[in-house]
Design an enzyme around this catalytic site. Structure first.
Site, PDB file in Angstrom:
ATOM      1  N   GLU A   1      -9.774   2.719   4.696  1.00  0.00           N
ATOM      2  CA  GLU A   1      -9.466   3.307   4.055  1.00  0.00           C
ATOM      3  C   GLU A   1     -10.855   4.232   3.490  1.00  0.00           C
ATOM      4  O   GLU A   1     -10.830   5.349   3.401  1.00  0.00           O
ATOM      5  CB  GLU A   1      -8.530   3.232   2.849  1.00  0.00           C
ATOM      6  CG  GLU A   1      -8.060   3.983   1.803  1.00  0.00           C
ATOM      7  CD  GLU A   1      -7.362   3.566   0.682  1.00  0.00           C
ATOM      8  OE1 GLU A   1      -6.359   2.744   1.044  1.00  0.00           O
ATOM      9  OE2 GLU A   1      -7.586   3.673  -0.505  1.00  0.00           O
TER      10      GLU A   1
ATOM     11  N   SER B   1       1.040  -1.330  -0.181  1.00  0.00           N
ATOM     12  CA  SER B   1      -0.122  -0.266  -0.051  1.00  0.00           C
ATOM     13  C   SER B   1       0.818   1.232  -0.056  1.00  0.00           C
ATOM     14  O   SER B   1       1.908   1.164   0.455  1.00  0.00           O
ATOM     15  CB  SER B   1      -1.076   0.004   1.167  1.00  0.00           C
ATOM     16  OG  SER B   1      -1.786   1.275   0.978  1.00  0.00           O
TER      17      SER B   1
ATOM     18  N   HIS C   1      -7.320  -3.170   5.370  1.00  0.00           N
ATOM     19  CA  HIS C   1      -6.819  -1.814   5.279  1.00  0.00           C
ATOM     20  C   HIS C   1      -7.534  -1.094   4.389  1.00  0.00           C
ATOM     21  O   HIS C   1      -8.104   0.268   4.616  1.00  0.00           O
ATOM     22  CB  HIS C   1      -5.246  -1.800   4.762  1.00  0.00           C
ATOM     23  CG  HIS C   1      -4.769  -0.526   4.434  1.00  0.00           C
ATOM     24  ND1 HIS C   1      -4.998  -0.295   2.917  1.00  0.00           N
ATOM     25  CD2 HIS C   1      -3.898   0.276   4.945  1.00  0.00           C
ATOM     26  CE1 HIS C   1      -4.209   0.842   2.678  1.00  0.00           C
ATOM     27  NE2 HIS C   1      -3.439   1.283   3.772  1.00  0.00           N
ATOM     28  N   ASN C   2      -7.841  -1.497   3.135  1.00  0.00           N
ATOM     29  CA  ASN C   2      -8.511  -0.928   2.122  1.00  0.00           C
ATOM     30  C   ASN C   2      -9.905  -0.417   2.642  1.00  0.00           C
ATOM     31  O   ASN C   2     -10.329   0.604   2.287  1.00  0.00           O
ATOM     32  CB  ASN C   2      -8.510  -1.551   0.884  1.00  0.00           C
ATOM     33  CG  ASN C   2      -7.382  -1.296   0.174  1.00  0.00           C
ATOM     34  OD1 ASN C   2      -6.093  -1.396   0.769  1.00  0.00           O
ATOM     35  ND2 ASN C   2      -7.214  -1.326  -1.018  1.00  0.00           N
TER      36      ASN C   2
ATOM     37  N   LYS D   1      -4.374  -6.486   3.970  1.00  0.00           N
ATOM     38  CA  LYS D   1      -4.402  -5.353   3.239  1.00  0.00           C
ATOM     39  C   LYS D   1      -5.875  -5.107   2.841  1.00  0.00           C
ATOM     40  O   LYS D   1      -6.293  -3.835   2.641  1.00  0.00           O
ATOM     41  CB  LYS D   1      -3.769  -5.892   2.026  1.00  0.00           C
ATOM     42  CG  LYS D   1      -3.921  -4.817   0.649  1.00  0.00           C
ATOM     43  CD  LYS D   1      -3.391  -3.453   0.948  1.00  0.00           C
ATOM     44  CE  LYS D   1      -3.180  -2.500  -0.065  1.00  0.00           C
ATOM     45  NZ  LYS D   1      -3.803  -2.723  -1.369  1.00  0.00           N
TER      46      LYS D   1
END
Ligand code: 2AM
Length: 525
Positions: free
Chosen positions: A233, A172, A229-230, A226
């Site tokens: 976000e 990222s 994480h997105n 990940k």
């Protein structure tokens, strides 16, 4: 003749003559796979890692690795891109290229490390299929693309049987991150980690001197982290948009004014990359001097990772409500034409203007944003915990917070606090219960409620501020109305229920007097 170095084994590359010295001959034989020389006699070490995929992320990661002293061999499906890359961006570096996978593999030190940065899906499987026959036991394949964690789990298991160590790594930070320090989230075959640690921790971002990369966990754990994480976000972005919406519509602020507010916010507990870029975006002027942001069509796109997080939360029954709302907020925004039509017919409150003190309301919005953000991260870590249970992953939660602390899109000072919370108590049930976050929510609570109540009164949608507050109130409720749900389910479908005084024992009641005593099997979705 050696196909790697173009010299006959035992021939001194300086003189081109067959070496007669026994010891020197031996050294040449041993070394000929470690060293090869180009035509102009410049010594080039064989590559530490091969990287497939020369789109911008791949190129930038290669250049980053080169900066940190690693020799990379580049390859791409369209091989002309290899030559173009070597002649341009990679000119004057130690980067080498290959025109076939076979050539690339032959240039790699053992155990061979091959990293793919290609389109997720079929391309990854296709490269794996081509690589496997070229690799040996203990060699490593790394997928640094945006693969679904379920694919990574499958690939990991299949390749384990073939003796190949497979790693799925979240990468990222966008193009800039890849070039100067991304956040890296590798997971998969743990035996691979000692062989890739130096490269990964060398090239990644550093936060307070610590690498934003550590081993995440088994099989699909890296790509799962990940994905979350997105999702986070998505949530962070929507929260900032709700703050912007309130400042714009309730307070009538200009983009320049809002930019100044966000610049201030960025000096405190909201200090983060996304607040920083939002402040920059708001003050950015188009060529005619007008704020560009106001000219942009309000229909959000998405590539799917937020949606995957929400789907996973639904699959595993974890109330990750804020990420879910942020995905739906994008979906609602995308109905732009429909909304424009509806806006002509559907009425809200007479005024959207806030009549109280402007500075105080700005501070209320800030606190609503901060408290909602705490809830969002708490929900994200709840999901990670559940996935770890389901897949038997040993996740290092503090380590994950540190991986997100720098380099990636959600990087923020706030993640340092999450790291501290997990350092204090790695088994904490929920981040909201940590002293620091508990106190922070206490401090913000009144203004958070005021912000949501005002937004509702003025008819300005704040789905994420609101859902975060609803979650908070639900989570802190010893008693929720689900007793009635259980009674309804038992009433119409004989689904049974438990009594508070006797949990674990499911019973059925004949609510109508003609329902019978047979109950259906109980289950948890
Ligand atoms: P290309 O340059 O040959 O298109 C990002 O799109 C990267 O993924 C590029 O390196 C691209 O290679 C590669 N890629 C996309 N689809 C692919 C496929 N089906 N097979 C192999 N590589 C692919």
């Amino acid at each position: 003749m050696c196909h790697v170095c173009c010299f006959s084994i035992g021939v001194d590359p300086d003189t081109g003559k067959n070496c007669t010295d026994k010891v020197h001959r031996y050294i040449l034989v041993v070394a000929h796979h470690q060293i090869f020389r180009s035509r102009n006699n410049v010594i080039m070490a064989v590559a530490d890692i091969g990287l497939i995929g020369l789109a911008v992320m791949g190129q930038n990661l290669i250049l980053n690795m080169n900066d940190h002293g690693f020799v990379v061999c580049a390859f791409n499906r369209t091989v002309e891109k290899v030559d173009r890359f070597l002649a341009n961006e990679a000119k004057g570096t130690k980067i080498v290229g290959a025109h076939s996978l076979k050539e690339m593999v032959s240039k790699l030190k053992k155990p061979r490390r091959v990293m793919m940065l290609v389109k997720a899906g079929q391309a990854v499987d296709s490269f794996i299929d081509q690589l496997v026959p070229l690799l040996d036991n203990g060699d490593i394949i790394i997928d640094g693309g945006n693969s679904e964690y379920t694919d990574t789990r499958r690939r990991c298991l299949t390749l384990k049987d073939k003796g190949i160590l497979y790693v799925g790594s979240g990468v990222s930070g966008g193009e800039d991150g890849a070039r100067y320090g991304p956040s890296l989230m590798p997971g998969g075959a743990p035996e691979a980690w000692p062989h890739i640690k130096n490269i990964f921790q060398g090239i990644c971002a550093k936060a307070d001197g610590e690498p934003c990369c550590d081993w995440v966990g088994e099989d699909g754990a890296g790509h799962y982290v990940k994905m979350v994480h997105n999702g986070i976000e998505y949530g962070d972005m929507q929260l900032i948009c709700e703050a912007y919406h309130l400042m714009k519509d309730a307070l009538g602020m200009s983009p320049d004014e809002m930019s100044k507010v966000m610049t201030e916010w960025n000096k405190g507990e909201l200090d983060s990359f996304l607040i920083e870029i939002s402040a920059n975006i708001l003050k950015f002027k188009d060529t005619d001097g007008q704020p560009l942001v106001e000219k942009i069509r309000d229909a959000a796109g998405q590539k799917g990772t937020g949606k995957w997080t929400a789907i996973s939360a639904l699959d595993y029954g974890v109330p990750v409500t804020l990420i879910g709302e942020s995905v739906f907020a994008r979906c609602l925004s995308a109905l732009q034409q429909e909304r424009v039509e509806a806006s002509k017919q559907l009425k809200g409150p007479a005024s959207t203007k806030y009549s109280g003190n402007k500075q105080e309301f700005i501070e209320s919005i800030r606190q609503a944003l901060y408290a909602s953000k705490i809830v969002s991260y708490a929900q994200g870590f709840m999901l990670l915990r559940e996935a770890a249970k389901i897949f038997n992953w040993t996740l290092n939660y503090g380590g994950i917070a540190l991986m997100w602390r720098g380099g990636c899109i959600i990087r923020s000072v706030f993640l340092g606090k999450i790291k501290e919370a997990f350092d204090k108590n790695p088994h904490i049930t929920n981040l909201i219960l940590d002293d620091f976050f508990h106190q922070a929510i206490d401090n913000c609570q009144e203004k958070w409620r005021h912000t949501v109540a005002t937004a509702v009164t003025l008819g300005i949608p704040t789905p994420c501020f609101s859902t975060a507050l609803a979650f908070y109130d639900g989570y802190r409720s010893a008693r929720l109305p689900a007793n009635l749900i259980q009674a309804q389910r038992d009433y119409f479908g004989a689904h049974t229920y438990e009594l508070l005084e006797n949990p674990g024992k499911f019973i059925h009641t004949d609510w109508t007097g003609h329902g019978g005593t047979v109950s259906s099997t109980t289950y948890q979705a």
